[in-house]
Write an enzyme that holds these catalytic residues in place. Structure first.
Site, PDB file in Angstrom:
ATOM      1  N   TYR A  57      -2.203  11.521   9.830  1.00 42.36           N
ATOM      2  CA  TYR A  57      -2.888  10.498  10.683  1.00 42.36           C
ATOM      3  C   TYR A  57      -3.995  11.438  11.410  1.00 42.36           C
ATOM      4  O   TYR A  57      -3.597  12.238  12.346  1.00 42.36           O
ATOM      5  CB  TYR A  57      -2.086   9.825  11.512  1.00 42.36           C
ATOM      6  CG  TYR A  57      -1.291   8.851  11.035  1.00 42.36           C
ATOM      7  CD1 TYR A  57      -1.180   8.534   9.799  1.00 42.36           C
ATOM      8  CD2 TYR A  57       0.165   8.764  11.546  1.00 42.36           C
ATOM      9  CE1 TYR A  57      -0.454   7.712   9.032  1.00 42.36           C
ATOM     10  CE2 TYR A  57       1.125   7.894  10.801  1.00 42.36           C
ATOM     11  CZ  TYR A  57       0.778   7.359   9.660  1.00 42.36           C
ATOM     12  OH  TYR A  57       1.711   6.386   9.090  1.00 42.36           O
ATOM     13  N   HIS A 123       6.138  11.147   2.961  1.00 41.00           N
ATOM     14  CA  HIS A 123       5.264  10.168   3.200  1.00 41.00           C
ATOM     15  C   HIS A 123       4.938   9.397   2.168  1.00 41.00           C
ATOM     16  O   HIS A 123       4.849   8.019   2.054  1.00 41.00           O
ATOM     17  CB  HIS A 123       3.848  10.795   3.861  1.00 41.00           C
ATOM     18  CG  HIS A 123       3.023   9.726   4.651  1.00 41.00           C
ATOM     19  ND1 HIS A 123       1.839  10.091   5.570  1.00 41.00           N
ATOM     20  CD2 HIS A 123       3.143   8.226   4.613  1.00 41.00           C
ATOM     21  CE1 HIS A 123       1.505   8.852   5.987  1.00 41.00           C
ATOM     22  NE2 HIS A 123       1.932   7.877   5.418  1.00 41.00           N
ATOM     23  N   PRO A 203       4.092  -4.582  10.384  1.00 39.36           N
ATOM     24  CA  PRO A 203       4.740  -5.656  10.327  1.00 39.36           C
ATOM     25  C   PRO A 203       3.861  -6.897  10.822  1.00 39.36           C
ATOM     26  O   PRO A 203       4.174  -8.010  10.514  1.00 39.36           O
ATOM     27  CB  PRO A 203       5.746  -5.746  11.370  1.00 39.36           C
ATOM     28  CG  PRO A 203       5.287  -4.389  12.351  1.00 39.36           C
ATOM     29  CD  PRO A 203       4.533  -3.638  11.490  1.00 39.36           C
ATOM     30  N   ARG A 206      -1.708  -5.246   9.267  1.00 38.40           N
ATOM     31  CA  ARG A 206      -2.746  -4.674   9.397  1.00 38.40           C
ATOM     32  C   ARG A 206      -3.698  -5.640  10.386  1.00 38.40           C
ATOM     33  O   ARG A 206      -5.012  -5.417  10.206  1.00 38.40           O
ATOM     34  CB  ARG A 206      -3.404  -4.134   8.329  1.00 38.40           C
ATOM     35  CG  ARG A 206      -2.623  -3.185   7.423  1.00 38.40           C
ATOM     36  CD  ARG A 206      -3.221  -2.626   6.224  1.00 38.40           C
ATOM     37  NE  ARG A 206      -2.267  -1.878   5.517  1.00 38.40           N
ATOM     38  CZ  ARG A 206      -1.953  -0.622   5.503  1.00 38.40           C
ATOM     39  NH1 ARG A 206      -2.357   0.007   6.329  1.00 38.40           N
ATOM     40  NH2 ARG A 206      -1.027  -0.232   4.625  1.00 38.40           N
ATOM     41  N   GLY A 207      -3.122  -6.175  11.409  1.00 37.53           N
ATOM     42  CA  GLY A 207      -3.882  -7.208  11.966  1.00 37.53           C
ATOM     43  C   GLY A 207      -4.014  -8.707  11.822  1.00 37.53           C
ATOM     44  O   GLY A 207      -4.315  -9.589  12.493  1.00 37.53           O
ATOM     45  N   LEU A 209      -1.864 -10.877  10.627  1.00 37.46           N
ATOM     46  CA  LEU A 209      -0.968 -11.917  11.260  1.00 37.46           C
ATOM     47  C   LEU A 209      -0.738 -11.738  12.703  1.00 37.46           C
ATOM     48  O   LEU A 209      -0.262 -12.692  13.345  1.00 37.46           O
ATOM     49  CB  LEU A 209       0.528 -11.534  10.929  1.00 37.46           C
ATOM     50  CG  LEU A 209       0.974 -11.651   9.299  1.00 37.46           C
ATOM     51  CD1 LEU A 209       2.273 -11.178   8.859  1.00 37.46           C
ATOM     52  CD2 LEU A 209       0.540 -13.093   8.937  1.00 37.46           C
ATOM     53  N   ALA A 212      -6.328 -11.246  14.098  1.00 38.09           N
ATOM     54  CA  ALA A 212      -7.286 -10.118  14.389  1.00 38.09           C
ATOM     55  C   ALA A 212      -8.445  -9.802  13.291  1.00 38.09           C
ATOM     56  O   ALA A 212      -9.414  -9.349  13.456  1.00 38.09           O
ATOM     57  CB  ALA A 212      -6.523  -8.924  14.720  1.00 38.09           C
TER      58      ALA A 212
END
Length: 336
Positions: A57, A123, A203, A206-207, A209, A212
């Site tokens: 990240y 990962h 959850p 990625r926006g 739900l 967004a």
């Protein structure tokens, strides 16, 4: 403040954690360092006790941000990070060899300003390296006191069993939400059989739900621009599903994000979702979902919206899917 808690391996953590990736990676224009620090501080103030980062990240930047901002408050939270996906010789890559894992871990400890990471994940599965070798590297790191527990991310049930035979696995992390059900194929059952905690990343999809996403005109470097479900022609179909989900949330007196998080929490007390955000207002909204209790009828209504095959388009592009070991759903296998 305190939140309801759940167990992940040896750790007791807030029922909702924080995925920190958004602050340094993958969703277009990055927030300022000062804004990132404020959000991390606010998360701890709200009672979040589980922070999730990774070497990938921000190519180390996210770990540095955490090190600079909240590691002085380390006694307040459980820290998770990840290896295997990293930058090697100046380029993003996948390397599960023990020597690469050891190097990534040592660099992470420096960036975080600590000598110990509570939970350390692989990962992704490196298909060129036996999982036993990669897990062995983590086991040696635990023996050396550099990590406290072992985790796996986006790994299939069969690989989980092989890994667990080498050293007990504390947590498995995979994408899980009302519209992404891949862990239900086999991973959740394997985790429960072996006593492994489950961490649900993305959850709120990625926006999606969280209401967004309204179009596919994304900022540069927004990962959703290469995800089939979030671009046309698939997006219009999926936004129609979202409209039904939004109406259900409104009728329940909560936000769409809270409905998504409440649904994930209702799937089992061994599951901890880790939504990510750059907005303190959205952080507060997400954390409030720890107190949401959905009725059986509401859960059934969510399931009636996101029936098998309802979402148009695969979860990942072919190149991204090639790095994923988690099982495909039957409808995904039909399209493969």
């Amino acid at each position: 403040m305190t939140l309801p808690t759940r167990r992940i391996g040896p750790f007791t953590v807030s029922a909702i954690g924080l995925g920190c990736m958004n602050l340094s990676h993958a969703y277009g224009r990055l927030p300022s360092e000062a804004d990132g620090i404020r959000l991390l501080e606010r998360a701890l103030d709200l009672g979040v006790t589980f922070l999730d980062t990774a070497a990938l990240y921000g190519y180390g930047g996210n770990e540095r941000l955490i090190g600079k901002s909240v590691m002085r408050r380390k006694d307040e939270f459980t820290l998770a990070s990840k290896c295997v996906l990293d930058v090697f010789d100046g380029e993003r890559g996948l390397n599960g060899r023990p020597e690469a894992i050891a190097k990534t871990l040592d660099q992470a400890l420096v960036r975080l300003g600590t000598d110990h990471i509570d939970l350390y994940y692989l990962h992704r599965l490196d298909p060129q390296v036996p999982i036993e070798d990669s897990v062995g590297a983590l086991a040696r790191a635990k023996e050396a006191g550099k990590i406290g527990a072992l985790g796996l991310s986006e790994i299939s049930a069969a690989t989980i069993r092989r890994a667990h035979a080498v050293h007990p696995i504390a947590a498995v992390q995979s994408e899980y939400s009302p519209c992404v059900r891949n862990p239900e194929v086999a991973v959740l059952d394997a985790c429960r059989e072996l006593g492994i905690g489950f961490v649900a990343f993305s959850p709120v999809a990625r926006g999606y739900l969280a209401d967004a996403i309204a179009h596919d005109r994304y900022e540069e470097d927004d990962i959703r621009a290469i995800m089939p479900r979030f671009v046309e022609p698939q997006l219009s179909s999926n936004l129609a599903l979202l409209a039904r989900f939004r109406d259900l949330a409104r009728g329940s007196g909560i936000t769409p994000a809270q409905l998504a998080l409440g649904w994930v929490l209702a799937q089992g007390d061994d599951i901890v979702p880790i939504p990510g955000t750059r907005s303190i207002a959205h952080l507060e909204e997400d954390v409030a979902a720890a107190h949401v209790a959905l009725s059986a009828d509401t859960i059934a209504a969510v399931d009636a919206i996101f029936t098998p095959g309802a979402m148009a388009g695969p979860r990942y592009s072919p190149a991204m899917q090639a790095t994923i070991d988690t099982e495909l759903l039957p409808e995904e296998m039909a399209d493969a």
